[in-house]
Design a protein around this motif. Structure first.
Motif, PDB file in Angstrom:
ATOM      1  N   LEU A  98       4.567   2.160   7.977  1.00  0.00           N
ATOM      2  CA  LEU A  98       4.276   2.097   6.216  1.00  0.00           C
ATOM      3  C   LEU A  98       3.940   0.266   7.045  1.00  0.00           C
ATOM      4  CD1 LEU A  98       5.652   3.957   3.794  1.00  0.00           C
ATOM      5  CD2 LEU A  98       4.115   4.614   5.196  1.00  0.00           C
ATOM      6  N   TRP A 158       0.463  -1.581   0.049  1.00  0.00           N
ATOM      7  CA  TRP A 158       0.018   0.089  -0.441  1.00  0.00           C
ATOM      8  C   TRP A 158       1.195   1.517  -0.006  1.00  0.00           C
ATOM      9  CZ3 TRP A 158      -4.324  -0.819   4.141  1.00  0.00           C
ATOM     10  CH2 TRP A 158      -5.333  -2.073   3.782  1.00  0.00           C
ATOM     11  N   SER A 159       2.358   1.529  -0.411  1.00  0.00           N
ATOM     12  CA  SER A 159       2.663   2.575  -0.700  1.00  0.00           C
ATOM     13  C   SER A 159       4.233   2.417  -1.154  1.00  0.00           C
ATOM     14  CB  SER A 159       3.131   2.373   0.883  1.00  0.00           C
ATOM     15  OG  SER A 159       3.949   1.092   1.597  1.00  0.00           O
ATOM     16  N   VAL A 177       1.366   7.127  -0.140  1.00  0.00           N
ATOM     17  CA  VAL A 177       0.569   6.689   1.121  1.00  0.00           C
ATOM     18  C   VAL A 177      -0.611   6.027  -0.129  1.00  0.00           C
ATOM     19  CG1 VAL A 177      -0.006   4.827   2.882  1.00  0.00           C
ATOM     20  CG2 VAL A 177       1.687   6.166   2.800  1.00  0.00           C
ATOM     21  N   ASN A 192       7.680   7.806  -0.361  1.00  0.00           N
ATOM     22  CA  ASN A 192       6.490   8.745   1.093  1.00  0.00           C
ATOM     23  C   ASN A 192       5.164   8.339   0.894  1.00  0.00           C
ATOM     24  OD1 ASN A 192       7.055  10.035  -1.267  1.00  0.00           O
ATOM     25  ND2 ASN A 192       8.209  12.178   0.517  1.00  0.00           N
ATOM     26  N   GLU A 217      -0.027  -1.845   7.255  1.00  0.00           N
ATOM     27  CA  GLU A 217      -0.669  -1.721   6.427  1.00  0.00           C
ATOM     28  C   GLU A 217      -0.823  -3.315   7.089  1.00  0.00           C
ATOM     29  OE1 GLU A 217       0.898  -4.336   2.972  1.00  0.00           O
ATOM     30  OE2 GLU A 217       2.149  -1.948   2.977  1.00  0.00           O
TER      31      GLU A 217
END
Length: 203
Positions: free
Chosen positions: A106, A59-60, A65, A63, A110
């Motif tokens: 992150l 999902w990233s 997201v 930087n 997630e």
């Protein structure tokens, strides 16, 4: 009316075809040659589209997201899209408070949201399946059909004949032992189906 207003697009005066054409021109760079899908076909009849469930392995990126439908779609019939996007944002904010390093932030974001979404995504898949298999229920008496509409999130419903499910559900409302059995069996089936789906994707 100011002179510059004459050049502005007036979607409120356009029919659906004209509106789609205008939007395709406005967003040509983003659409990259793809056409927009309207609510009705050329002959005026409504289209019935099967909803595509989209997921992302990560999902990233750097930087950047992903949140909400950009990260995970859920069928609109459960009405949870905005809520899930806001919950994503809150989880990301919490991860930013708890961890200093961006990779840890992150990863935590997630992992947490993917775990929390499992039950919602399962309910959404079964809800979508109910609508996409409407002929299975359309011939039922109205009382039974609308009772099963309210049960469309159940992982049992696709595997039990509709009229039998209706009778079991009515009986479960009166017998505690049936309610417990239903609560136990439903998630078990959902986990097995989910595991098979993940296995087929890896293959």
């Amino acid at each position: 009316m100011r002179p510059r207003d004459l050049d502005r697009p007036r979607l409120d005066r356009a029919d659906e075809g004209e509106g789609l054409t205008l939007l395709e021109k406005l967003f040509a760079g983003i659409l990259d040659g793809h056409a927009l899908i309207g609510r009705s076909s050329a002959d005026g009849s409504a289209q019935w589209l099967n909803f595509r469930t989209l997921t992302n392995r990560t999902w990233s990126h750097g930087n950047l997201v992903l949140m909400g439908d950009a990260a995970h779609t859920t069928h609109y019939s459960i009405g949870a899209g905005t809520t899930l996007a806001l919950e994503d944002a809150m989880a990301l904010a919490e991860a930013l408070r708890e961890h200093a390093a961006l990779p840890e932030v992150l990863t935590r974001y997630e992992q947490r949201r993917k775990a929390e979404l499992l039950s919602v995504q399962s309910a959404a898949r079964y809800s979508a399946q109910w609508y996409e298999n409407l002929p299975r229920y359309i011939g039922l008496p109205p009382q039974q059909m609308f009772a099963l509409l309210g049960q469309r999130h159940s992982p049992l419903l696709p595997y039990v004949p509709p009229q039998l499910y209706y009778r079991i559900d009515r009986a479960a409302g009166q017998l505690e032992v049936l309610r417990r059995f239903k609560r136990w069996l439903g998630p078990k089936i959902a986990r097995n189906v989910h595991a098979r789906a993940l296995g087929s994707r890896k293959d």
